[in-house]
Design an enzyme around this catalytic site. Sequence first.
Site, PDB file in Angstrom:
ATOM      1  N   ARG A  80     -12.606  -8.703  -3.259  1.00 31.49           N
ATOM      2  CA  ARG A  80     -11.805  -8.918  -2.049  1.00 31.49           C
ATOM      3  C   ARG A  80     -11.613  -7.604  -1.294  1.00 31.49           C
ATOM      4  O   ARG A  80     -11.327  -6.569  -1.871  1.00 31.49           O
ATOM      5  CB  ARG A  80     -10.442  -9.507  -2.429  1.00 31.49           C
ATOM      6  CG  ARG A  80      -9.510  -9.788  -1.251  1.00 31.49           C
ATOM      7  CD  ARG A  80      -8.426  -8.720  -1.116  1.00 31.49           C
ATOM      8  NE  ARG A  80      -7.408  -9.078  -0.123  1.00 31.49           N
ATOM      9  CZ  ARG A  80      -6.387  -8.307   0.201  1.00 31.49           C
ATOM     10  NH1 ARG A  80      -6.212  -7.138  -0.399  1.00 31.49           N
ATOM     11  NH2 ARG A  80      -5.519  -8.686   1.119  1.00 31.49           N
ATOM     12  N   VAL A  81     -11.777  -7.639   0.008  1.00 34.30           N
ATOM     13  CA  VAL A  81     -11.538  -6.492   0.871  1.00 34.30           C
ATOM     14  C   VAL A  81     -10.316  -6.795   1.732  1.00 34.30           C
ATOM     15  O   VAL A  81     -10.277  -7.823   2.417  1.00 34.30           O
ATOM     16  CB  VAL A  81     -12.762  -6.195   1.768  1.00 34.30           C
ATOM     17  CG1 VAL A  81     -12.458  -5.041   2.718  1.00 34.30           C
ATOM     18  CG2 VAL A  81     -13.978  -5.879   0.909  1.00 34.30           C
ATOM     19  N   GLY A  82      -9.328  -5.928   1.683  1.00 31.56           N
ATOM     20  CA  GLY A  82      -8.108  -6.145   2.446  1.00 31.56           C
ATOM     21  C   GLY A  82      -8.129  -5.432   3.776  1.00 31.56           C
ATOM     22  O   GLY A  82      -9.177  -5.002   4.270  1.00 31.56           O
ATOM     23  N   ASP A  83      -6.946  -5.267   4.354  1.00 33.44           N
ATOM     24  CA  ASP A  83      -6.844  -4.651   5.671  1.00 33.44           C
ATOM     25  C   ASP A  83      -6.920  -3.133   5.624  1.00 33.44           C
ATOM     26  O   ASP A  83      -7.222  -2.490   6.627  1.00 33.44           O
ATOM     27  CB  ASP A  83      -5.542  -5.063   6.345  1.00 33.44           C
ATOM     28  CG  ASP A  83      -4.308  -4.541   5.606  1.00 33.44           C
ATOM     29  OD1 ASP A  83      -4.259  -4.682   4.370  1.00 33.44           O
ATOM     30  OD2 ASP A  83      -3.394  -4.000   6.252  1.00 33.44           O
TER      31      ASP A  83
ATOM     32  N   GLY B  79       1.757  -4.576   3.407  1.00 40.68           N
ATOM     33  CA  GLY B  79       2.193  -5.952   3.263  1.00 40.68           C
ATOM     34  C   GLY B  79       1.018  -6.843   2.909  1.00 40.68           C
ATOM     35  O   GLY B  79       0.078  -6.413   2.238  1.00 40.68           O
TER      36      GLY B  79
ATOM     37  N   GLY C 149      -2.155  -8.038   3.578  1.00 42.99           N
ATOM     38  CA  GLY C 149      -3.218  -7.556   4.437  1.00 42.99           C
ATOM     39  C   GLY C 149      -4.060  -8.622   5.095  1.00 42.99           C
ATOM     40  O   GLY C 149      -4.656  -8.384   6.153  1.00 42.99           O
TER      41      GLY C 149
ATOM     42  N   THR D 138       0.847  -1.183   0.000  1.00 46.24           N
ATOM     43  CA  THR D 138       0.000   0.000   0.000  1.00 46.24           C
ATOM     44  C   THR D 138       0.887   1.238   0.000  1.00 46.24           C
ATOM     45  O   THR D 138       2.101   1.145  -0.045  1.00 46.24           O
ATOM     46  CB  THR D 138      -0.846   0.029   1.289  1.00 46.24           C
ATOM     47  OG1 THR D 138       0.042   0.122   2.402  1.00 46.24           O
ATOM     48  CG2 THR D 138      -1.677  -1.216   1.435  1.00 46.24           C
TER      49      THR D 138
END
Length: 395
Positions: A263-266, A308, A310, A235
Site C-alpha cells: 500500500r502507498v499512502g499520501d 491522518g 492518508g 505520520t
Amino acid sequence: MPASKNAHPALKPSKKSAEPNHVLVIHGGAGTMSREGSTPEQRAAYRAALSRALKAGYDVLKNGGEAMDAVVAAVSVMEDCPLFNSGHGAVFNVAGKNELETSLMVSKPPASHPAMPSSRRGSAVTLITHTRNPSHLARALYLAPQLAPHPMLSGAAAEAIGASLGVRQADPSYFWTEARWREHRRGLGLPEEPVEYPRPESPGDADSEVTDVASFSDDKVEETWEPLDLMPTGTVGAVALDIRGCIAALTSTGGKTNKLVGRVGDTPVMGCGFWAEEWKRDGGFVKRNWDRLRGKSNYEGVGVSGTGDGDYYIRRAAASNIARRMQYLGESLADASQYVIDDLFDEGGMGGVIALDRDGNVALPLNCSGMYRGIVRPDGVPLTAIFFDDELTEL
C-alpha cells in the site's frame, strides 16, 4: 467534531522582533489519542520528544542553515523515537512487516545548491524496509538528480541508490517495537502472546538491536505503558522557513496499522500528504509598491505536511489544495488550511496539517481528538501541544 482553529499568538510572527524570520513547525501524528486515556507521564514524554525535535531543527536555522536541513534534523529525532509512527516506531502491515515512506519538498532550490533546477522541488520514496532514517534518503535522492531523476522511487532500487550515497542502512529488525507488534496482532484478532521477537537478516548486525517503547528515555528504565495513539494512521512531519525565504516540508511514516502489503499512502504523493511552493504575488503597480513599502516579498510561498488517514488526503489532493486556495482565492494560510481540514472531515477523513507561509504565519488545524504538534521561532522557545483543545505551551 468540528476542526480546531487552534488560535494562538505563536502562530503569527512577532512584529517587534529584529531577529531574522526563521520558523520551524512539526507534528508527530494525529488521530486516536485521548486525555482521559493517558497519564501525565505519557503526555510529558511525548511533549519532551517534540521539544527535542524542535531544538534539533532550531539549531540548524539559528545558525543560518537551510530549511531543508532543519526539517531533516527535526524529523530524524522523531524517526529515532519509538513513540511515533515512523522509523523505529513504525507500525506493521498486515503481513507483520514494516514498509516506510517519506518525502521532501522545497519551495525553491536551496541556496547551498544554486545549480539545482527550479523545476526539481522534491523527492519521495515508498516501500522502504532497510533505511534507518528514511528522511535522510529523501534528502540524498533530492540532491542527486543524476542518480534519481524521478520525483518518486520505491523499494530496493531507491535504497540501493541511497546506500551508494552513504545513507545508513539497518536490518529490518531495527524497526520492530513490542508495542506496535502487539497492536498489529490485536488488530488482526490474533493472540499477542507469546511475543515473536524478530531475527536479524544478518547475524551480528550492529543495527539489529531491538528496543521497546521505553528506549527513548535517557536512563533506559523499562516502562509498561502503551503509546497514546493506539492503532495509528498518522505520520511525523516538519515544515521550516529559513532566513533566505526558502520553505521545506518533510514527512515520514510507517503508514496505517495492518495496511495491505504494498500500500502507498499520501506521504510520498506530491500534492496530497505534502507540498511546498512559491509564486509571484498578483496585483497592480499600487499593490506591488504597497507590499514593498511594508517589507513584503514579491513572492508568496507555503509548505504543508499532513497527518491522518492518508487515503482521504490523496482523494482530496489536500496539501496542494491549500496552496491553490491561497493563490487563486486570496485566502490566508489559516483560512485555506481550515477549509481543507473541514473538507476532509466532511468526506470522512480524520487528521490535521501543519502549514507555514513565507511571512512566517503558521496554521495547525485538526479535526480529530489530538495531534502532536509544536513550533519554535527565533527566540528558541519550543512550544508544544497534544490534544484538540490544547494551547501551545512550553514544557
